[in-house]
Design a protein around this motif. Structure first.
Motif, PDB file in Angstrom:
ATOM      1  N   ASP A  62      -2.767  10.547 -15.640  1.00 47.86           N
ATOM      2  CA  ASP A  62      -1.776  11.037 -14.587  1.00 47.86           C
ATOM      3  C   ASP A  62      -0.269  11.332 -15.271  1.00 47.86           C
ATOM      4  OD1 ASP A  62       0.116  11.509 -12.524  1.00 47.86           O
ATOM      5  OD2 ASP A  62      -0.785  10.174 -11.059  1.00 47.86           O
ATOM      6  N   VAL A 109       2.265  12.670 -14.331  1.00 47.53           N
ATOM      7  CA  VAL A 109       3.456  12.283 -13.816  1.00 47.53           C
ATOM      8  C   VAL A 109       3.749  10.814 -13.858  1.00 47.53           C
ATOM      9  CG1 VAL A 109       4.505  12.879 -11.383  1.00 47.53           C
ATOM     10  CG2 VAL A 109       3.243  14.711 -12.160  1.00 47.53           C
ATOM     11  N   SER A 160      -2.438  18.157 -11.647  1.00 49.13           N
ATOM     12  CA  SER A 160      -1.809  17.032 -11.872  1.00 49.13           C
ATOM     13  C   SER A 160      -2.600  15.916 -12.462  1.00 49.13           C
ATOM     14  CB  SER A 160      -1.338  16.449 -10.230  1.00 49.13           C
ATOM     15  OG  SER A 160      -2.735  16.302  -9.665  1.00 49.13           O
ATOM     16  N   ALA A 161      -3.302  14.903 -11.871  1.00 50.09           N
ATOM     17  CA  ALA A 161      -3.957  13.899 -12.603  1.00 50.09           C
ATOM     18  C   ALA A 161      -5.109  14.648 -13.058  1.00 50.09           C
ATOM     19  CB  ALA A 161      -4.305  12.792 -11.612  1.00 50.09           C
ATOM     20  N   THR A 213      -0.418  19.298 -16.817  1.00 50.25           N
ATOM     21  CA  THR A 213       1.078  19.207 -16.627  1.00 50.25           C
ATOM     22  C   THR A 213       1.460  18.802 -15.180  1.00 50.25           C
ATOM     23  OG1 THR A 213       0.864  21.594 -15.921  1.00 50.25           O
ATOM     24  CG2 THR A 213       1.390  21.133 -18.346  1.00 50.25           C
ATOM     25  N   PRO A 214       2.464  18.171 -15.188  1.00 51.60           N
ATOM     26  CA  PRO A 214       3.039  17.715 -13.970  1.00 51.60           C
ATOM     27  C   PRO A 214       3.275  19.144 -13.075  1.00 51.60           C
ATOM     28  CG  PRO A 214       4.507  16.708 -15.668  1.00 51.60           C
ATOM     29  CD  PRO A 214       3.492  17.765 -16.291  1.00 51.60           C
ATOM     30  N   VAL A 215       2.945  18.729 -11.732  1.00 55.92           N
ATOM     31  CA  VAL A 215       2.999  19.789 -10.627  1.00 55.92           C
ATOM     32  C   VAL A 215       4.667  19.899 -10.089  1.00 55.92           C
ATOM     33  CG1 VAL A 215       2.593  20.623  -8.427  1.00 55.92           C
ATOM     34  CG2 VAL A 215       0.942  19.351  -9.758  1.00 55.92           C
ATOM     35  N   ASN A 234       7.799  21.063  -8.232  1.00 55.95           N
ATOM     36  CA  ASN A 234       8.022  21.311  -6.571  1.00 55.95           C
ATOM     37  C   ASN A 234       8.853  22.582  -6.409  1.00 55.95           C
ATOM     38  OD1 ASN A 234       6.978  19.070  -5.939  1.00 55.95           O
ATOM     39  ND2 ASN A 234       8.327  17.791  -6.151  1.00 55.95           N
TER      40      ASN A 234
END
Length: 113
Positions: free
Chosen positions: A30, A32, A2-3, A109-111, A113
């Protein structure tokens, strides 16, 4: 991932006769919350947020966006100049640390869900 957060040492440029000691600076990205911007945290709780593209451009040639100016200083250093109503802060970095940080932001890359 993530960040992305990375710490670097930088020199606050002043008009004093001797070179100032290196200070810790936090670099944060970040993907996201703010995928187009990077955060630079200077000592004294000063945080600057600006486009990641500006940082990349400023490592190659002088670049300006609003109150942030970035330019290369020779082959191994870069300077960031931050303008505010209370004055100007000028910070000198080793380019290598900024390049390493940028590379990490492009692989973040964004995590899911």
């Amino acid at each position: 991932m993530s960040a992305v957060e990375q710490y670097a040492r930088a020199h606050i440029v002043t008009d004093e006769a001797q070179d100032p000691p290196a200070v810790p600076v936090a670099l944060r990205y970040d993907p996201v919350a703010d995928p187009r911007r990077v955060h630079i945290m200077l000592p004294g709780h000063h945080e600057w947020v600006f486009a990641r593209d500006l940082l990349e451009q400023g490592l190659r040639a002088p670049a300006v966006a609003g109150d942030v100016h970035i330019w290369p200083l020779g082959r191994v250093q870069a300077v960031m100049e931050f303008h505010s109503p209370t004055g100007v802060e000028v910070v000198q970095f080793d380019s290598k640390a900024l390049i390493r940080f940028l590379r990490r932001t492009y692989t973040a890359t964004p995590v899911s869900n």
